[in-house]
Write a protein that holds these residues in place. Structure first.
Motif, PDB file in Angstrom:
ATOM      1  N   ARG A  31       0.842  -1.210   0.000  1.00 48.90           N
ATOM      2  CA  ARG A  31       0.000   0.000   0.000  1.00 48.90           C
ATOM      3  C   ARG A  31       0.872   1.253   0.000  1.00 48.90           C
ATOM      4  NH1 ARG A  31      -5.391   0.897   3.679  1.00 48.90           N
ATOM      5  NH2 ARG A  31      -6.120   2.696   2.518  1.00 48.90           N
ATOM      6  N   PHE A  32       1.982   1.226   0.739  1.00 47.14           N
ATOM      7  CA  PHE A  32       2.941   2.327   0.717  1.00 47.14           C
ATOM      8  C   PHE A  32       3.521   2.483  -0.690  1.00 47.14           C
ATOM      9  CE2 PHE A  32       7.455   3.565   1.018  1.00 47.14           C
ATOM     10  CZ  PHE A  32       7.317   4.843   1.520  1.00 47.14           C
ATOM     11  N   ALA A  33       3.880   1.353  -1.306  1.00 46.41           N
ATOM     12  CA  ALA A  33       4.413   1.385  -2.678  1.00 46.41           C
ATOM     13  C   ALA A  33       3.381   1.967  -3.633  1.00 46.41           C
ATOM     14  CB  ALA A  33       4.828  -0.011  -3.109  1.00 46.41           C
ATOM     15  N   ALA A  34       2.116   1.637  -3.432  1.00 46.29           N
ATOM     16  CA  ALA A  34       1.054   2.170  -4.292  1.00 46.29           C
ATOM     17  C   ALA A  34       0.942   3.687  -4.135  1.00 46.29           C
ATOM     18  CB  ALA A  34      -0.273   1.499  -3.972  1.00 46.29           C
ATOM     19  N   LEU A  35       1.174   4.194  -2.930  1.00 44.09           N
ATOM     20  CA  LEU A  35       1.155   5.642  -2.719  1.00 44.09           C
ATOM     21  C   LEU A  35       2.280   6.305  -3.509  1.00 44.09           C
ATOM     22  CD1 LEU A  35       0.244   8.250  -1.315  1.00 44.09           C
ATOM     23  CD2 LEU A  35       1.743   7.630   0.581  1.00 44.09           C
ATOM     24  N   LEU A  36       3.485   5.756  -3.421  1.00 41.71           N
ATOM     25  CA  LEU A  36       4.606   6.318  -4.175  1.00 41.71           C
ATOM     26  C   LEU A  36       4.363   6.204  -5.682  1.00 41.71           C
ATOM     27  CD1 LEU A  36       7.668   5.092  -2.092  1.00 41.71           C
ATOM     28  CD2 LEU A  36       6.487   7.294  -1.999  1.00 41.71           C
ATOM     29  N   THR A  37       3.816   5.082  -6.099  1.00 39.37           N
ATOM     30  CA  THR A  37       3.498   4.887  -7.520  1.00 39.37           C
ATOM     31  C   THR A  37       2.465   5.905  -7.981  1.00 39.37           C
ATOM     32  OG1 THR A  37       4.010   2.533  -7.359  1.00 39.37           O
ATOM     33  CG2 THR A  37       2.622   3.224  -9.207  1.00 39.37           C
ATOM     34  N   THR A  38       1.456   6.144  -7.162  1.00 36.44           N
ATOM     35  CA  THR A  38       0.439   7.155  -7.485  1.00 36.44           C
ATOM     36  C   THR A  38       1.089   8.511  -7.718  1.00 36.44           C
ATOM     37  OG1 THR A  38      -1.295   5.990  -6.274  1.00 36.44           O
ATOM     38  CG2 THR A  38      -1.605   8.361  -6.584  1.00 36.44           C
ATOM     39  N   LEU A  39       1.993   8.894  -6.827  1.00 34.17           N
ATOM     40  CA  LEU A  39       2.665  10.190  -6.970  1.00 34.17           C
ATOM     41  C   LEU A  39       3.508  10.246  -8.239  1.00 34.17           C
ATOM     42  CD1 LEU A  39       3.703  10.737  -3.241  1.00 34.17           C
ATOM     43  CD2 LEU A  39       1.784  11.788  -4.476  1.00 34.17           C
ATOM     44  N   VAL A  40       4.240   9.176  -8.519  1.00 38.15           N
ATOM     45  CA  VAL A  40       5.061   9.146  -9.733  1.00 38.15           C
ATOM     46  C   VAL A  40       4.178   9.235 -10.976  1.00 38.15           C
ATOM     47  CG1 VAL A  40       6.588   7.689 -11.144  1.00 38.15           C
ATOM     48  CG2 VAL A  40       7.013   7.936  -8.688  1.00 38.15           C
ATOM     49  N   LEU A  41       3.077   8.480 -11.001  1.00 42.36           N
ATOM     50  CA  LEU A  41       2.211   8.488 -12.179  1.00 42.36           C
ATOM     51  C   LEU A  41       1.497   9.831 -12.358  1.00 42.36           C
ATOM     52  CD1 LEU A  41       0.844   4.853 -11.959  1.00 42.36           C
ATOM     53  CD2 LEU A  41       2.513   5.762 -13.597  1.00 42.36           C
TER      54      LEU A  41
ATOM     55  N   SER B   3      12.197  -4.378  -4.667  1.00 45.00           N
ATOM     56  CA  SER B   3      11.751  -3.112  -5.241  1.00 45.00           C
ATOM     57  C   SER B   3      12.288  -1.952  -4.402  1.00 45.00           C
ATOM     58  CB  SER B   3      10.222  -3.070  -5.230  1.00 45.00           C
ATOM     59  OG  SER B   3       9.752  -1.765  -5.446  1.00 45.00           O
ATOM     60  N   PRO B   4      12.655  -0.847  -5.043  1.00 46.22           N
ATOM     61  CA  PRO B   4      13.090   0.324  -4.267  1.00 46.22           C
ATOM     62  C   PRO B   4      12.033   0.793  -3.268  1.00 46.22           C
ATOM     63  CG  PRO B   4      13.587   0.640  -6.585  1.00 46.22           C
ATOM     64  CD  PRO B   4      12.774  -0.615  -6.489  1.00 46.22           C
ATOM     65  N   TYR B   5      10.754   0.681  -3.642  1.00 43.20           N
ATOM     66  CA  TYR B   5       9.700   1.097  -2.720  1.00 43.20           C
ATOM     67  C   TYR B   5       9.605   0.150  -1.535  1.00 43.20           C
ATOM     68  CZ  TYR B   5       8.237   3.963  -6.724  1.00 43.20           C
ATOM     69  OH  TYR B   5       8.190   4.842  -7.771  1.00 43.20           O
ATOM     70  N   GLY B   6       9.845  -1.130  -1.763  1.00 47.41           N
ATOM     71  CA  GLY B   6       9.884  -2.099  -0.673  1.00 47.41           C
ATOM     72  C   GLY B   6      11.036  -1.810   0.276  1.00 47.41           C
ATOM     73  N   TRP B   7      12.174  -1.449  -0.292  1.00 53.47           N
ATOM     74  CA  TRP B   7      13.338  -1.102   0.522  1.00 53.47           C
ATOM     75  C   TRP B   7      13.023   0.125   1.382  1.00 53.47           C
ATOM     76  CZ3 TRP B   7      16.536   3.106   1.128  1.00 53.47           C
ATOM     77  CH2 TRP B   7      17.712   2.877   1.841  1.00 53.47           C
ATOM     78  N   LEU B   8      12.434   1.167   0.772  1.00 58.44           N
ATOM     79  CA  LEU B   8      12.076   2.369   1.535  1.00 58.44           C
ATOM     80  C   LEU B   8      11.101   2.036   2.663  1.00 58.44           C
ATOM     81  CD1 LEU B   8      11.606   5.033  -1.286  1.00 58.44           C
ATOM     82  CD2 LEU B   8      13.348   5.038   0.516  1.00 58.44           C
ATOM     83  N   PHE B   9      10.118   1.183   2.367  1.00 59.27           N
ATOM     84  CA  PHE B   9       9.169   0.794   3.404  1.00 59.27           C
ATOM     85  C   PHE B   9       9.881   0.111   4.561  1.00 59.27           C
ATOM     86  CE2 PHE B   9       6.334  -2.337   5.359  1.00 59.27           C
ATOM     87  CZ  PHE B   9       5.359  -1.481   5.850  1.00 59.27           C
TER      88      PHE B   9
ATOM     89  N   PHE C 174      -3.973   4.216  -7.308  1.00 58.45           N
ATOM     90  CA  PHE C 174      -4.746   5.049  -6.386  1.00 58.45           C
ATOM     91  C   PHE C 174      -5.745   4.221  -5.581  1.00 58.45           C
ATOM     92  CE2 PHE C 174      -8.488   7.599  -5.348  1.00 58.45           C
ATOM     93  CZ  PHE C 174      -7.901   8.555  -4.531  1.00 58.45           C
ATOM     94  N   LEU C 175      -6.403   3.261  -6.232  1.00 54.10           N
ATOM     95  CA  LEU C 175      -7.331   2.395  -5.499  1.00 54.10           C
ATOM     96  C   LEU C 175      -6.632   1.689  -4.335  1.00 54.10           C
ATOM     97  CD1 LEU C 175      -9.440   0.701  -8.320  1.00 54.10           C
ATOM     98  CD2 LEU C 175     -10.286   2.211  -6.499  1.00 54.10           C
ATOM     99  N   ASN C 176      -5.421   1.225  -4.584  1.00 49.46           N
ATOM    100  CA  ASN C 176      -4.675   0.537  -3.534  1.00 49.46           C
ATOM    101  C   ASN C 176      -4.210   1.516  -2.459  1.00 49.46           C
ATOM    102  OD1 ASN C 176      -3.293  -1.325  -2.023  1.00 49.46           O
ATOM    103  ND2 ASN C 176      -1.970  -1.995  -3.667  1.00 49.46           N
ATOM    104  N   ALA C 177      -3.642   2.634  -2.881  1.00 50.95           N
ATOM    105  CA  ALA C 177      -3.114   3.600  -1.916  1.00 50.95           C
ATOM    106  C   ALA C 177      -4.216   4.188  -1.038  1.00 50.95           C
ATOM    107  CB  ALA C 177      -2.382   4.727  -2.656  1.00 50.95           C
TER     108      ALA C 177
END
Length: 149
Positions: A18-28, A58-64, A122-125
């Protein structure tokens, strides 16, 4: 955070995807605002790492794991990593198509693919609803039904 028992699927903290989905939302959102095929290609690499090597790679997994998880309490329970990995593969498909669109001058294709990926992220985040995970589960159920009859 993940847990592996011999022969069992990798299990992970559901807050990580869900954290990764938030970062992905921002990037997209940034991709759609700028029309950057290069940024979308970078997001495709993030998706590829998560889909092929696992969410921990994944970089987002590492950040989490490094920045967010230590500040949270333990998860209520862990979830199977396979549905979110499938969702990463679906995201990869949309990101590759979108980046190809932007980089080849077919901006409409870049916008359409980015918007579709953004909707799922966005649905996930925002709501914790992983569209790719649900598609994975439907496919598993469909395969089970086909093998029965």
């Amino acid at each position: 955070m993940s847990d592996r028992t011999a022969g069992a699927p990798v299990r992970l903290d559901p807050r990580g995807p869900r954290f990764a989905a938030l970062l992905t939302t921002l990037v997209l959102l940034l991709v759609l605002a700028t029309g950057s095929g290069v940024l979308l290609a970078c997001q495709a690499v993030v998706f590829a790492l998560g889909a092929v090597l696992g969410l921990r790679s994944s970089p987002y997994g590492w950040l989490f794991r490094r920045l967010v998880r230590p500040r949270l309490g333990p998860p209520q329970d862990l979830e199977d990593e396979r549905p979110p990995r499938f969702a990463q593969a679906v995201g990869l498909g949309f990101a590759v198509i979108g980046a190809a669109g932007y980089l080849s001058g077919a901006t409409w294709l870049g916008i359409a693919a980015s918007a579709a990926a953004l909707a799922a992220a966005f649905l996930n985040a925002a709501f914790g609803y992983c569209l790719g995970c649900e598609v994975y589960l439907l496919a598993i159920r469909g395969r089970a039904r086909l093998s029965q009859g």
